[in-house]
Design an enzyme around this catalytic site. Structure first.
Site, PDB file in Angstrom:
ATOM      1  N   LYS A  22      -4.859  -2.360 -12.739  1.00  0.00           N
ATOM      2  CA  LYS A  22      -3.549  -2.824 -12.238  1.00  0.00           C
ATOM      3  C   LYS A  22      -3.705  -4.136 -11.486  1.00  0.00           C
ATOM      4  CE  LYS A  22      -1.978  -0.972  -8.281  1.00  0.00           C
ATOM      5  NZ  LYS A  22      -1.683  -1.967  -7.238  1.00  0.00           N
ATOM      6  N   ASN A  23      -4.736  -4.221 -10.644  1.00  0.00           N
ATOM      7  CA  ASN A  23      -4.861  -5.378  -9.753  1.00  0.00           C
ATOM      8  C   ASN A  23      -5.447  -6.611 -10.419  1.00  0.00           C
ATOM      9  OD1 ASN A  23      -3.697  -3.760  -7.894  1.00  0.00           O
ATOM     10  ND2 ASN A  23      -5.550  -3.369  -6.699  1.00  0.00           N
ATOM     11  N   CYS A 116       4.905  -2.468   3.189  1.00  0.00           N
ATOM     12  CA  CYS A 116       4.994  -1.186   2.471  1.00  0.00           C
ATOM     13  C   CYS A 116       4.375  -0.177   3.441  1.00  0.00           C
ATOM     14  CB  CYS A 116       4.210  -1.240   1.177  1.00  0.00           C
ATOM     15  SG  CYS A 116       2.498  -1.592   1.461  1.00  0.00           S
ATOM     16  N   ARG A 121       1.810  -6.304   5.747  1.00  0.00           N
ATOM     17  CA  ARG A 121       1.622  -7.117   4.521  1.00  0.00           C
ATOM     18  C   ARG A 121       2.212  -8.520   4.699  1.00  0.00           C
ATOM     19  NH1 ARG A 121       0.599  -3.484   0.248  1.00  0.00           N
ATOM     20  NH2 ARG A 121      -0.694  -5.094  -0.677  1.00  0.00           N
ATOM     21  N   ASP A 305      -8.990   0.594  -1.193  1.00  0.00           N
ATOM     22  CA  ASP A 305      -8.211   1.395  -2.157  1.00  0.00           C
ATOM     23  C   ASP A 305      -8.895   2.705  -2.515  1.00  0.00           C
ATOM     24  OD1 ASP A 305      -6.961  -1.497  -4.012  1.00  0.00           O
ATOM     25  OD2 ASP A 305      -6.422  -0.633  -2.083  1.00  0.00           O
ATOM     26  N   ARG A 397       2.654   4.273  -9.682  1.00  0.00           N
ATOM     27  CA  ARG A 397       2.509   2.820  -9.539  1.00  0.00           C
ATOM     28  C   ARG A 397       1.085   2.385  -9.857  1.00  0.00           C
ATOM     29  NH1 ARG A 397       4.264   0.686  -3.943  1.00  0.00           N
ATOM     30  NH2 ARG A 397       3.411  -1.150  -4.971  1.00  0.00           N
TER      31      ARG A 397
END
Ligand code: EPZ
Length: 416
Positions: A22-23, A116, A121, A305, A397
């Site tokens: 994803k990243n 978030c 952030r 993460d 997500r």
């Protein structure tokens, strides 16, 4: 709000392919604005955040469509519009569009993506990097108006090796005349994947993976075909599942280099770790040992993460573990949820002390962020009885279908 109903007492065994990262996919999708010919992306994960990024690209006039498993992006007719607020706020990575928009259109309008559940952030490092490149940025009521008419090469020093700020600077700098140096750059593998993609478009970018990246404009951008790198965090999540349930999981398509610090922690808690050219295997002990200290740091340090997943592992380990979250200021929401399952922990600021328990019991818990949600699912596999994890759409997500993957490894999870 969808939820996952997890039956406890499962042991994960088997093989699974690591999906696309994803990243890596998110900044590379933003970078397709810099290609004036259609681009073919292979291995792009079908995730919530990716779907939202695609909608953002389409709102700019890009044609984006799937051709089998390949994602085709044709940005030739893209124009600079103000992007829909609800999409900009939906994903943090909308901020990645600033750099390529400024490079392509010499201007950009974007809403600051806001925080978030893992922290405030801020985007000050993105703004500082773009201003170093001569971009005039006016912040009014949470909207950023960027003027890139005087984009120029520069030496940018990042106060912190921010992944997103590094990637934004790289994508803006490809249109600046001369050589841009990004110092104290993030060294994450996903930054290296972005560099590879930008070079395929004809730009000259080198040094990614180190703290100093050099960017020079290139010849006319041409079309490109790129395979997104594999997701080291999803791979680490499933390997962690083997450690928590005492199972044996082999993740294919992933190189051990991407998981260095995670593998050393899996080994430390008593896993047998086996690696090959393109696979990593973890065989969990009956009950993991405590982890004396886990500190999250920018790559190649232990990835933030993977913090929640390790927290779940420490919750069932023998002994007391300490986790220090240095990257985000509010990334322990899973602590309270694990306590509802019988976990024993105390959190004070960035430090969590976790006293391992022999038994967890199923409970009703909430996913606050995508990695915390995945961690709750892992803990529920070992718990006695049934756990309901609410907020499955948050987990989606970052995981294409976590229940599909874990059920293929022997879990019993139903989405309701
Ligand atoms: C990327 O977020 C990842 N997201 C995150 O993954 C990951 O946790 C993070 O990097 C760190 O590795 C994507 O790549 C889409 P940062 P990013 O800028 O770029 C502070 C997941 O679960 N900071 O490196 O936003 C920031 O508040 C997600 O997949 C500033 O202060 O991370 C944080 O404390 C979560 N000012 C720290 O730096 C800024 O301008 C690291 O943030 C930017 C960041």
């Amino acid at each position: 709000m969808s939820q996952l109903i997890v039956t406890g007492g499962s042991i994960l065994n088997g093989e699974i392919n690591a999906p696309g990262a994803k990243n890596a996919a998110l900044p590379i999708l933003a970078a397709t604005l810099l290609a004036k010919e259609p681009v073919c992306l292979n291995g792009c994960p079908k995730l919530g955040d990716v779907k939202n990024m695609i909608k953002l690209m389409q709102s700019l006039g890009c044609k984006v469509f799937w051709e089998g498993e390949a994602l085709i992006v044709d940005s030739r007719s893209a124009q600079c519009h103000e992007m829909p607020d609800h999409l900009l706020k939906a994903i943090r990575s909308s901020i990645f569009l600033l750099g390529p928009m400024v490079a392509r259109f010499k201007k950009a309008i974007a809403t600051s993506p806001g925080g978030c559940d893992i922290g405030r952030r801020p985007i000050d490092l993105h703004i500082k990097a773009l201003r170093s490149l001569g971009v005039v940025i006016d912040e009014r009521h949470g909207t950023l108006y960027c003027d890139g008419e005087n984009l120029r090469a520069a030496t940018i020093h990042l106060d912190y090796p921010s992944v997103g700020a590094t990637e934004n600077a790289m994508m803006a700098a490809v249109a600046a005349n001369g050589e841009t140096i990004i110092q104290n750059a993030a060294r994450e593998p996903e930054v290296v994947d972005l560099q590879e993609f930008l070079c395929k478009l004809g730009y000259h970018v080198q040094g990614a993976g180190s703290s100093e990246i050099c960017v020079r404009p290139g010849c006319a951008p041409k079309s490109a075909k790129h395979t997104i790198m594999r997701d080291r965090i999803v791979a680490g999540t499933y390997l962690c599942g083997a450690a928590i349930t005492g199972g044996d999981v082999c993740v294919r398509g992933i190189h051990k280099e991407l998981l260095g610090s995670v593998l050393s922690k899996l080994h430390e808690c008593g896993c047998e770790v086996e690696t090959g050219r393109d696979y990593v295997r973890a065989i969990g002990p009956k009950r993991p040992q405590e982890l004396k200290r886990v500190e999250t740091l920018p790559y190649p340090g232990f990835p933030t993460d993977m913090q929640a997943q390790m927290f779940a592992l420490c919750t069932v380990a023998e002994g007391t573990s300490v986790i220090v979250e240095n990257v985000f200021e509010n990334r322990f929401h899973h602590a309270a949820e694990l306590s509802r399952m019988g976990g024993e922990n105390s959190v004070n600021g960035s430090i969590a002390v976790i006293r391992g328990v022999k038994k967890l019991t199923g409970a009703l818990v909430d996913a606050w962020d995508l990695r915390g949600g995945a961690a709750l699912v892992l803990a529920a596999l070992r718990a006695e009885g049934e756990t309901i994890v609410r907020g499955a759409q948050i987990i989606d997500r970052g995981y294409e279908a976590i229940e599909r993957d874990l059920n293929a490894l022997g879990a019993t999870i139903v989405r309701a």
